[in-house]
Design a protein around this motif. Structure first.
Motif, PDB file in Angstrom:
ATOM      1  N   SER A  44      15.587  35.639  37.589  1.00 41.24           N
ATOM      2  CA  SER A  44      15.183  36.564  38.651  1.00 41.24           C
ATOM      3  C   SER A  44      14.141  35.982  39.592  1.00 41.24           C
ATOM      4  O   SER A  44      14.100  36.336  40.777  1.00 41.24           O
ATOM      5  CB  SER A  44      14.647  37.860  38.038  1.00 41.24           C
ATOM      6  N   LEU A  45      13.299  35.081  39.098  1.00 43.98           N
ATOM      7  CA  LEU A  45      12.293  34.467  39.964  1.00 43.98           C
ATOM      8  C   LEU A  45      12.942  33.536  40.979  1.00 43.98           C
ATOM      9  O   LEU A  45      12.392  33.299  42.049  1.00 43.98           O
ATOM     10  CB  LEU A  45      11.258  33.709  39.128  1.00 43.98           C
ATOM     11  N   VAL A  49      13.943  38.563  42.947  1.00 37.46           N
ATOM     12  CA  VAL A  49      13.676  39.971  42.649  1.00 37.46           C
ATOM     13  C   VAL A  49      12.234  40.318  43.033  1.00 37.46           C
ATOM     14  O   VAL A  49      11.303  39.594  42.686  1.00 37.46           O
ATOM     15  CB  VAL A  49      13.921  40.261  41.157  1.00 37.46           C
ATOM     16  N   GLY A  50      12.086  41.417  43.763  1.00 34.53           N
ATOM     17  CA  GLY A  50      10.766  41.818  44.241  1.00 34.53           C
ATOM     18  C   GLY A  50      10.564  41.597  45.719  1.00 34.53           C
ATOM     19  O   GLY A  50       9.543  41.984  46.286  1.00 34.53           O
ATOM     20  N   SER A  56      13.177  35.173  49.337  1.00 36.36           N
ATOM     21  CA  SER A  56      13.228  34.459  48.057  1.00 36.36           C
ATOM     22  C   SER A  56      12.693  33.049  48.262  1.00 36.36           C
ATOM     23  O   SER A  56      12.724  32.512  49.370  1.00 36.36           O
ATOM     24  CB  SER A  56      14.663  34.410  47.540  1.00 36.36           C
ATOM     25  N   SER A  75      19.341  37.313  37.871  1.00 36.95           N
ATOM     26  CA  SER A  75      18.319  38.129  37.220  1.00 36.95           C
ATOM     27  C   SER A  75      18.702  38.439  35.767  1.00 36.95           C
ATOM     28  O   SER A  75      19.860  38.748  35.465  1.00 36.95           O
ATOM     29  CB  SER A  75      18.141  39.437  37.990  1.00 36.95           C
ATOM     30  N   LYS A 178       2.227  39.754  43.222  1.00 33.27           N
ATOM     31  CA  LYS A 178       3.308  40.278  42.383  1.00 33.27           C
ATOM     32  C   LYS A 178       3.859  41.597  42.907  1.00 33.27           C
ATOM     33  O   LYS A 178       3.128  42.410  43.458  1.00 33.27           O
ATOM     34  CB  LYS A 178       2.813  40.482  40.951  1.00 33.27           C
ATOM     35  N   HIS A 183       7.443  39.827  38.289  1.00 32.26           N
ATOM     36  CA  HIS A 183       8.079  39.254  39.480  1.00 32.26           C
ATOM     37  C   HIS A 183       7.079  39.097  40.619  1.00 32.26           C
ATOM     38  O   HIS A 183       6.103  39.844  40.719  1.00 32.26           O
ATOM     39  CB  HIS A 183       9.241  40.142  39.946  1.00 32.26           C
ATOM     40  N   ASN A 185       6.068  38.983  44.763  1.00 32.24           N
ATOM     41  CA  ASN A 185       6.410  39.666  46.006  1.00 32.24           C
ATOM     42  C   ASN A 185       6.654  38.612  47.089  1.00 32.24           C
ATOM     43  O   ASN A 185       6.663  37.409  46.798  1.00 32.24           O
ATOM     44  CB  ASN A 185       5.311  40.659  46.404  1.00 32.24           C
ATOM     45  N   TYR A 189       6.351  34.560  46.641  1.00 36.12           N
ATOM     46  CA  TYR A 189       7.462  33.604  46.804  1.00 36.12           C
ATOM     47  C   TYR A 189       7.151  32.577  47.894  1.00 36.12           C
ATOM     48  O   TYR A 189       7.571  31.414  47.804  1.00 36.12           O
ATOM     49  CB  TYR A 189       8.758  34.345  47.124  1.00 36.12           C
TER      50      TYR A 189
END
Length: 203
Positions: A44-45, A49-50, A56, A75, A178, A183, A185, A189
């Motif tokens: 997911s990272l 995700v987030g 991303s 994910s 985060k 995850h 934000n 990222y």
């Protein structure tokens, strides 16, 4: 009592700086060209995700470097599941570089560290067999204070890999970076991509 001259102090400071530089992985870089293909492989990272798709880390990294970065993150995936699909990804994309970021779901589910290390090592060997370079990302074990699990440094040393061992621990330890407990934000990222970009030199 020993007294140091100015020149002696300068020598000691210079020696210390050289020692720190030698011990740091910050100087390690992968050389790529504008035509190179990078695969971001993980959970997911990697998927992002987030944040939105465009926020991303693979999307941001592609923009920062001006090269193709393919997002192959799923994910919830464990290292065993990643290993099972890796060969098809390598066949499909023929990458010059794979950014390998796995372990979060293994650690959250308290799966054996020995299995995580074994799966990562098999991924590394498979990627190398395709003549692709690797950047290994260190993942922290859930705790009050986050640090990368030692097996990532051990694998990086054993296989002589370029690695980014600390950035995820630092970012996931910072609430401002985060979107939830596990995850990042969009800001996180962005910082993740910037740290990885320092490991890549475009010729």
């Amino acid at each position: 009592m020993t007294r140091f001259t100015l020149s002696t102090w300068r020598y000691l400071i210079l020696s210390l700086c050289c020692f720190i530089a030698a011990c740091s992985d910050s100087g390690q870089q992968i050389n790529l060209t504008r035509d190179s293909v990078v695969v971001a492989f993980g959970d997911s990272l990697t998927q992002g995700v987030g944040a939105s798709t465009s926020e991303s880390y693979p999307s941001i990294l592609s923009q920062q470097l001006g090269i193709t970065v393919i997002n192959k993150g799923i994910s919830g995936e464990t290292s065993a599941q990643g290993l099972a699909r890796l060969q098809s990804i390598l066949d499909e994309t023929a990458p010059d570089l794979v950014i390998l970021c796995y372990g979060g779901n293994d650690l959250l589910r308290k799966l054996p560290l020995s299995a995580l290390a074994r799966n990562l090592e098999q991924m590394i060997n498979l990627i190398k067999s395709y003549q692709a370079d690797i950047i290994l990302v260190g993942v922290p074990k859930p705790a009050i204070f986050l640090d990368p699990v030692p097996l990532y440094e051990e694998l990086a040393k054993r296989h002589q890999l370029v690695a980014e061992l600390n950035v995820l621990s630092d970012l996931l330890d910072n609430k401002a970076m985060k979107s939830d407990a596990v995850h990042l934000n969009s800001q996180g990222y962005q910082a993740f991509a910037s740290a990885l970009a320092k490991k890549i030199h475009i010729m």
